[in-house]
Structures are given as C-alpha cells and as structure tokens.
Design an enzyme around this catalytic site. Structure first.
Site, PDB file in Angstrom:
ATOM      1  N   GLY A 195      -3.163   1.845   3.742  1.00 21.26           N
ATOM      2  CA  GLY A 195      -3.302   3.013   2.875  1.00 21.26           C
ATOM      3  C   GLY A 195      -4.417   2.864   1.851  1.00 21.26           C
ATOM      4  O   GLY A 195      -5.263   3.744   1.685  1.00 21.26           O
ATOM      5  N   ARG A 196      -4.452   1.706   1.169  1.00 19.82           N
ATOM      6  CA  ARG A 196      -5.444   1.543   0.083  1.00 19.82           C
ATOM      7  C   ARG A 196      -6.856   1.279   0.614  1.00 19.82           C
ATOM      8  O   ARG A 196      -7.790   1.125  -0.167  1.00 19.82           O
ATOM      9  CB  ARG A 196      -4.993   0.440  -0.874  1.00 19.82           C
ATOM     10  CG  ARG A 196      -4.659  -0.884  -0.211  1.00 19.82           C
ATOM     11  CD  ARG A 196      -3.922  -1.811  -1.168  1.00 19.82           C
ATOM     12  NE  ARG A 196      -3.456  -3.040  -0.510  1.00 19.82           N
ATOM     13  CZ  ARG A 196      -2.302  -3.156   0.119  1.00 19.82           C
ATOM     14  NH1 ARG A 196      -1.492  -2.110   0.219  1.00 19.82           N
ATOM     15  NH2 ARG A 196      -1.944  -4.302   0.668  1.00 19.82           N
ATOM     16  N   LYS A 208      11.689   2.030  -4.045  1.00 15.57           N
ATOM     17  CA  LYS A 208      11.810   3.244  -3.223  1.00 15.57           C
ATOM     18  C   LYS A 208      13.242   3.403  -2.732  1.00 15.57           C
ATOM     19  O   LYS A 208      13.820   4.492  -2.796  1.00 15.57           O
ATOM     20  CB  LYS A 208      10.900   3.145  -1.985  1.00 15.57           C
ATOM     21  CG  LYS A 208       9.442   3.420  -2.223  1.00 15.57           C
ATOM     22  CD  LYS A 208       8.720   3.453  -0.864  1.00 15.57           C
ATOM     23  CE  LYS A 208       7.225   3.362  -1.023  1.00 15.57           C
ATOM     24  NZ  LYS A 208       6.523   3.205   0.242  1.00 15.57           N
ATOM     25  N   GLU A 211      -2.126  -4.138  -5.425  1.00 16.30           N
ATOM     26  CA  GLU A 211      -1.206  -3.985  -4.294  1.00 16.30           C
ATOM     27  C   GLU A 211      -1.564  -4.994  -3.198  1.00 16.30           C
ATOM     28  O   GLU A 211      -0.705  -5.471  -2.471  1.00 16.30           O
ATOM     29  CB  GLU A 211      -1.251  -2.545  -3.745  1.00 16.30           C
ATOM     30  CG  GLU A 211      -0.067  -2.226  -2.834  1.00 16.30           C
ATOM     31  CD  GLU A 211       0.078  -0.741  -2.533  1.00 16.30           C
ATOM     32  OE1 GLU A 211       0.996  -0.097  -3.079  1.00 16.30           O
ATOM     33  OE2 GLU A 211      -0.720  -0.225  -1.738  1.00 16.30           O
ATOM     34  N   HIS A 241     -14.652   2.619 -28.243  1.00 15.03           N
ATOM     35  CA  HIS A 241     -14.023   3.185 -29.440  1.00 15.03           C
ATOM     36  C   HIS A 241     -12.510   3.153 -29.345  1.00 15.03           C
ATOM     37  O   HIS A 241     -11.828   3.807 -30.126  1.00 15.03           O
ATOM     38  CB  HIS A 241     -14.541   4.610 -29.659  1.00 15.03           C
ATOM     39  CG  HIS A 241     -16.024   4.636 -29.839  1.00 15.03           C
ATOM     40  ND1 HIS A 241     -16.636   4.452 -31.059  1.00 15.03           N
ATOM     41  CD2 HIS A 241     -17.029   4.747 -28.931  1.00 15.03           C
ATOM     42  CE1 HIS A 241     -17.955   4.479 -30.899  1.00 15.03           C
ATOM     43  NE2 HIS A 241     -18.210   4.658 -29.620  1.00 15.03           N
ATOM     44  N   LYS A 274      -0.051   8.456   5.431  1.00 15.12           N
ATOM     45  CA  LYS A 274      -0.088   7.595   6.614  1.00 15.12           C
ATOM     46  C   LYS A 274       1.236   7.684   7.369  1.00 15.12           C
ATOM     47  O   LYS A 274       1.274   7.872   8.566  1.00 15.12           O
ATOM     48  CB  LYS A 274      -0.384   6.158   6.176  1.00 15.12           C
ATOM     49  CG  LYS A 274      -0.505   5.192   7.330  1.00 15.12           C
ATOM     50  CD  LYS A 274      -0.959   3.822   6.864  1.00 15.12           C
ATOM     51  CE  LYS A 274      -0.930   2.849   8.035  1.00 15.12           C
ATOM     52  NZ  LYS A 274      -1.374   1.511   7.685  1.00 15.12           N
ATOM     53  N   GLU A 292       7.435  11.352  -2.477  1.00 20.32           N
ATOM     54  CA  GLU A 292       6.631  12.187  -3.379  1.00 20.32           C
ATOM     55  C   GLU A 292       5.809  13.204  -2.587  1.00 20.32           C
ATOM     56  O   GLU A 292       5.774  14.400  -2.889  1.00 20.32           O
ATOM     57  CB  GLU A 292       5.667  11.317  -4.213  1.00 20.32           C
ATOM     58  CG  GLU A 292       6.329  10.383  -5.197  1.00 20.32           C
ATOM     59  CD  GLU A 292       6.614   9.011  -4.606  1.00 20.32           C
ATOM     60  OE1 GLU A 292       6.870   8.905  -3.379  1.00 20.32           O
ATOM     61  OE2 GLU A 292       6.591   8.031  -5.386  1.00 20.32           O
TER      62      GLU A 292
HETATM   63  O1  F6P Z   1       4.204   2.863  -2.092  1.00 24.92           O
HETATM   64  C1  F6P Z   1       3.064   2.245  -1.691  1.00 24.92           C
HETATM   65  C2  F6P Z   1       2.401   2.928  -0.535  1.00 24.92           C
HETATM   66  O2  F6P Z   1       3.001   2.552   0.637  1.00 24.92           O
HETATM   67  C3  F6P Z   1       0.915   2.626  -0.523  1.00 24.92           C
HETATM   68  O3  F6P Z   1       0.616   1.443   0.053  1.00 24.92           O
HETATM   69  C4  F6P Z   1       0.373   3.833   0.154  1.00 24.92           C
HETATM   70  O4  F6P Z   1      -0.987   3.951  -0.079  1.00 24.92           O
HETATM   71  C5  F6P Z   1       1.200   4.922  -0.474  1.00 24.92           C
HETATM   72  O5  F6P Z   1       2.474   4.339  -0.641  1.00 24.92           O
HETATM   73  C6  F6P Z   1       1.286   6.203   0.295  1.00 24.92           C
HETATM   74  O6  F6P Z   1       1.815   6.047   1.572  1.00 24.92           O
HETATM   75  P1  F6P Z   1       1.654   7.160   2.669  1.00 24.92           P
HETATM   76  O7  F6P Z   1       0.202   7.350   2.935  1.00 24.92           O
HETATM   77  O8  F6P Z   1       2.384   6.653   3.868  1.00 24.92           O
HETATM   78  O9  F6P Z   1       2.272   8.428   2.147  1.00 24.92           O
END
Ligand code: F6P
Length: 535
Positions: free
Chosen positions: A256-257, A501, A342, A373, A196, A202
């Site tokens: 995002g979620r 972060k 979240e 199990h 987003k 990452e």
């Molecule tokens: O760290 C949490 C978050 O902001 C989530 O809410 C989001 O889904 C994810 O990181 C990834 O964010 P982006 O789509 O901006 O890379």
C-alpha cells in the site's frame, strides 16, 4: 556485537567528541568530499557528523548485512516479504518495460495504458458524467497508502494540475466526508474508491456514503456512472457495483505505502495528465537505476540509509525531522511517516528473533519557513539532538520578486545554525559590542547560546516537477530499504496495525449500545461516559 558494528561504534564515539565546527575547520573540502549528485539531485551530507573513516565503517556495516545481495533479491522478484510470502516489486510499476520476473508483470504496461487513457478521458470529457457533461471534480476515497501518496503528489504538483479539481477523503470521521463534499455537486463529481483490499473499514464506510450521496441525486444507475475503483480485489469492486471497465487493478507485490506508482496514482494522473504522470514514473525509475548501479560510496539512497543507521544507532537519535523548504511538499513528511514508520517500525528480525539494534526513529516535519516559527526553538536549543533532512529547489515556479531568494537563505541559515551554533564567548562579545552591561550579559548569555553540532542532510534539486517528485519518493523508498536491510527486518508487512483494527470492530456494537460487560474498566468507563454525554 559484530566487528563491523564495533568499528562503527568506535568511530561514532570518536566523532561525538569533535564538534561539527571543528570538522569543517579541519577539512575545508567537506562539501566536495561528502556531497553526491545524480540526475540533478545533490545530497549534501557534509553537515552530518561523519568523516571518511566513519563512512568506511558504515560501508563495512552494509557489506556485513549483505545489503547489495538483499537489493538484488528485491529487484529479482524474490519473495522477500517473508511473512506474507510476497515479492516486493513496486519498482516494476514505474518500469513497465522492465521485464520483471513476477506473475502479473506483463499486465503492468496494459494497466498503465488503461488507467492513463481513463485519466485522459476524464480530463477531456470523453469519460463523462451521467448527463453527458464533463466531470469538474474528482473525489478520491482511500486511506494510508491508498491516500497519502496521491494526496501528497497532487499537492506537490499544483503547477502541473490542469485537469478537474481533485479532492481526498480518508478519515472515517464523517467530518472529512461532509467538509469535502459540502461544496461539490454530485452531478459533476467522479468518485474513485482506492483500496488494495477493498475491505478497509474507513474506505468502505466513506465509499458507501459517497454512493448514497451520488444516488440521492442521480439514482442507483446514475451513481454507477460516477464511480471508479482501484484495487487488487476485483470481486469486491464488482459487488460494490463498479463497472469492470472502470476498475483498475494492481498486484499483491505492491505494498500500500509503495503504490503511488500503480493505478493508485490515478487521481494524480487525472490532475496532471498522462504525459506528466509518465515523467513522474521516469523520475522514480531514474532513481532505481542509480540505486542499482552507482558504487556504494556514491550511491545516494545507500548513503542516506547508512546515515539513518548512523544517526539512530550510533549517535542515539530517536526522532528525525524532514523540513521541505518547498511549500508544495507540505504533505511529504506525512507521506514519509507511513513509508518509513509502517515499514521499519518493527521489533523482531526477519527470522522472528528480537532485533539487536533500535529500529525506525519517529519521523515528523512541516515546511520551512513556517516550522522556524513553531518548533525550531527545540531543534536549536532543546535537550535532544534531532537530525534534520532539508529539501530545497533551486528554482521556484513563481516569478515573485525575492520570495525564493529569502526561502533559500532561510533554509541555508537553519542548517548552518544547527551545525555551527553560537558559543557563549561569541554571544558575550556580541552583547558587549552593542553596549549591554556586564551583569546583564552574565544573565542572558546562557539563554542566547546555541550549542550547534546538530546534524542535517540537505537535498537540493532544480525544480519540483513531476520527474523530481518521482526521484525524491524513490530515494526515500530505497533509503528505507537500506535501513531495513541493516536492521535485518521485514520492511514490507504491517502486522502492527491489525490489533487496533480488530478491537475497533469488536467495540463497535458497544459504541452502538450493546452492553460493555466484560470490557476492561477503562474502556467500559469511557463507553459509559460517552453514552451519558450523548443522552
Ligand atoms: O492499516 C494499514 C494499511 O493496511 C496500510 O498499509 C494501507 O496502506 C492502508 O491500510 C489502506 O489499505 P487498503 O488500500 O487495503 O484500503
């Protein structure tokens, strides 16, 4: 405490003293009274510790919290995400003709058309690799909401996947990148960067490694032909070198979620095709119609949200297990962890004051029967009561002798055992009947007793097809909304992830060798230990 909360608490105290076994004995109509249907989905709440008075008390709680007005505000495009001053309209992404009142709503249908055309192009080979041949593999790079939705859904809909193989890389741990790309040929692989913000550490690290991986074989130009992106940050995607016709946008009013319905669903669309992706959206939309129009007492997401509050605040549950008896929903619990925790892992209300009630429980789970199990021992005989959501399809995709009958029997057996248990007298009688000596019975009976009285909800659907998956996701989204509405928290921001972060950013130079002077003793000690181990 308000009168609605007082009433709900009184009902809970009353019901705590009545075993689920006795509730069923007293009322053989419990299934009829406490299960609800919509569009092929049945939600059985009869094994929750509720009765009509409890349900009425919960509905009064919803009334007091203004849940229906809050629901109206969300669908009307009001800026209910107060801390980010944003509307919350992921529902618009699954309803392109919905006429939602928010800037960008008119772009939903053309964007959907564009990314589905692109998906079909990749599937047919019309969108080709730099050598003109079709892509055989797609790697989706994203994390959190830009990964869990499509990764969960691609896994869930394997029987419908007839496009290129779709893989996912999320973790900044290079193992994820290395293990995923090891068997892939860059010449045959399309990389989709999903973010987003297009700033997430990452994702941008993995995206850069992917670009290098592609360029090492194809050169910089060739690498560009193997890249696509999904983001709201079009400047950053251009800077990264993704050609604008391969960039698919979405809007700040989709969190995002909640973004699986937007172009973030592109990897899923490539896997299952445009028609099935549209069926997936339609399933979500059908749940929206139900949530907006069904009377509260028959409204499944409303009732699930209220029962969530009942479990958490009135019965004292601190965690909830989600157990799909549907192997392909293996990633569904992980998906729900982000969706619910979240969203509702908050400690202040919308007005910034501390919450008056405990908020989101820990959500976790694994598919059955495997889970039986591993951790079901604790669910049956542990000291904590952990409510369970069971998910079960009536029909499997596989015509494999009696697998599905056994799966079904196990699912029903577990909710039954949790609810009704086995008394010490039943254990004694059973042991005596099989000839066990009295002193041995005395020693073993307590270990073999099941307290029961442990609540669960069972969701049953016909088959895990695209529409059903859409239906289930939207159900849990709205359930999460209802809980947030009762707790009066903002379910749509996530400030709690920011501190970690920022600290990771400031620690990176120290991990890379800069002096750790001024760090706290533990962090400095760990940095030194790691440095020593590396050398
Ligand atoms: O760290 C949490 C978050 O902001 C989530 O809410 C989001 O889904 C994810 O990181 C990834 O964010 P982006 O789509 O901006 O890379």
């Amino acid at each position: 405490m308000s009168s609605a909360w007082k009433l709900a608490r009184a009902e809970a105290e009353r019901l705590k003293a009545i075993h689920l076994r006795d509730l069923f004995v007293a009322d053989p109509e419990r299934f009829k009274k406490f299960s609800r249907q919509t569009d092929g989905l049945t939600a059985d709440f009869s094994k929750e510790k509720i009765d009509e008075d409890a349900l009425n008390a919960l509905l009064a709680l919803a009334d007091e919290a203004g849940v229906t007005a809050k629901r109206y505000a969300m669908f009307a495009g009001e800026r209910i995400n107060l801390t980010e001053d944003r509307a919350v309209l992921h529902v618009a992404a699954r309803d392109p003709e919905g006429g939602y009142d928010v800037s960008g709503a008119d772009e939903v249908a053309p964007t959907l058309e564009r990314f589905l055309n692109f998906a079909e192009g990749v599937r047919s080979g019309a969108v080709a690799a730099s050598d003109g041949k079709p892509f055989t593999d797609v790697v989706s790079i994203g994390i959190g909401g830009s990964d869990l939705g499509p990764a969960m859904a691609v896994r869930a809909l394997v029987p419908y996947a007839d496009g290129p193989n779709v893989h996912f890389i999320a973790n900044v741990d290079g193992a994820d990148f290395a293990d995923t790309t090891r068997k892939l040929d860059p010449a045959r692989t399309l990389v989709i960067v999903q973010s987003k913000t297009f700033t997430t550490q990452e994702t941008m690290t993995n995206a850069q490694s992917a670009r290098n991986w592609l360029a090492a074989l194809l050169g910089e130009e060739g690498a560009n032909a193997h890249l696509a992106a999904v983001s709201t940050n079009l400047e950053a995607t251009a800077e990264f070198g993704v050609s604008p016709d391969r960039v698919f946008g979405f809007w700040d009013w989709i969190g995002g979620r909640y973004s699986i319905w937007s172009a973030i669903g592109l990897p899923l669309a490539i896997a299952i095709g445009a028609e099935d992706f549209r069926a997936f959206l339609a399933g979500g939309r059908a749940m929206d119609v139900h949530f907006r129009s069904a009377p509260l007492a028959d409204n499944i997401p409303m009732l699930m949200g209220l029962i969530g509050v009942w479990r958490r605040n009135l019965m004292g549950a601190t965690s909830v297990a989600v157990i799909p008896y549907d192997e392909r929903l293996a990633r569904f619990p992980a998906y729900l962890q982000q969706l619910t925790m979240e969203s509702n892992g908050k400690r202040v209300r919308r007005d910034g004051l501390p919450v008056e009630h405990a908020t989101c429980p820990v959500v976790w789970g694994e598919p059955g029967t495997n889970a039986q199990h591993s951790f079901f021992q604790l669910l049956h005989q542990g000291t904590d009561v952990i409510p369970v959501d069971f998910l079960l399809a009536a029909e499997p995709h596989e015509a494999l002798s009696d697998h599905h009958a056994k799966l079904t029997a196990n699912c029903l057996a577990q909710s039954k055992a949790l609810a009704f248990g086995k008394t010490i007298d039943e254990v004694r009688t059973e042991m005596a009947a099989s000839g066990v000596a009295e002193d041995k019975i005395g020693k073993l009976a307590p270990h073999r007793t099941f307290p029961g009285d442990r609540p669960s909800t069972t969701l049953v659907y016909r088959k895990l097809d695209p529409a059903t998956l859409g239906h289930l996701i939207a159900l849990y989204e709205h359930k999460t909304f209802v809980e947030a509405a009762i707790w009066d928290i903002n379910a749509f921001d996530q400030w709690g992830v920011e501190l970690g972060k920022a600290l990771a950013k400031s620690l990176l130079p120290m991990v890379e060798g800069k002096s750790s002077e001024g760090e706290d003793a533990s962090t400095a000690g760990l940095l030194k230990t790691l440095k020593d181990l590396r050398s």
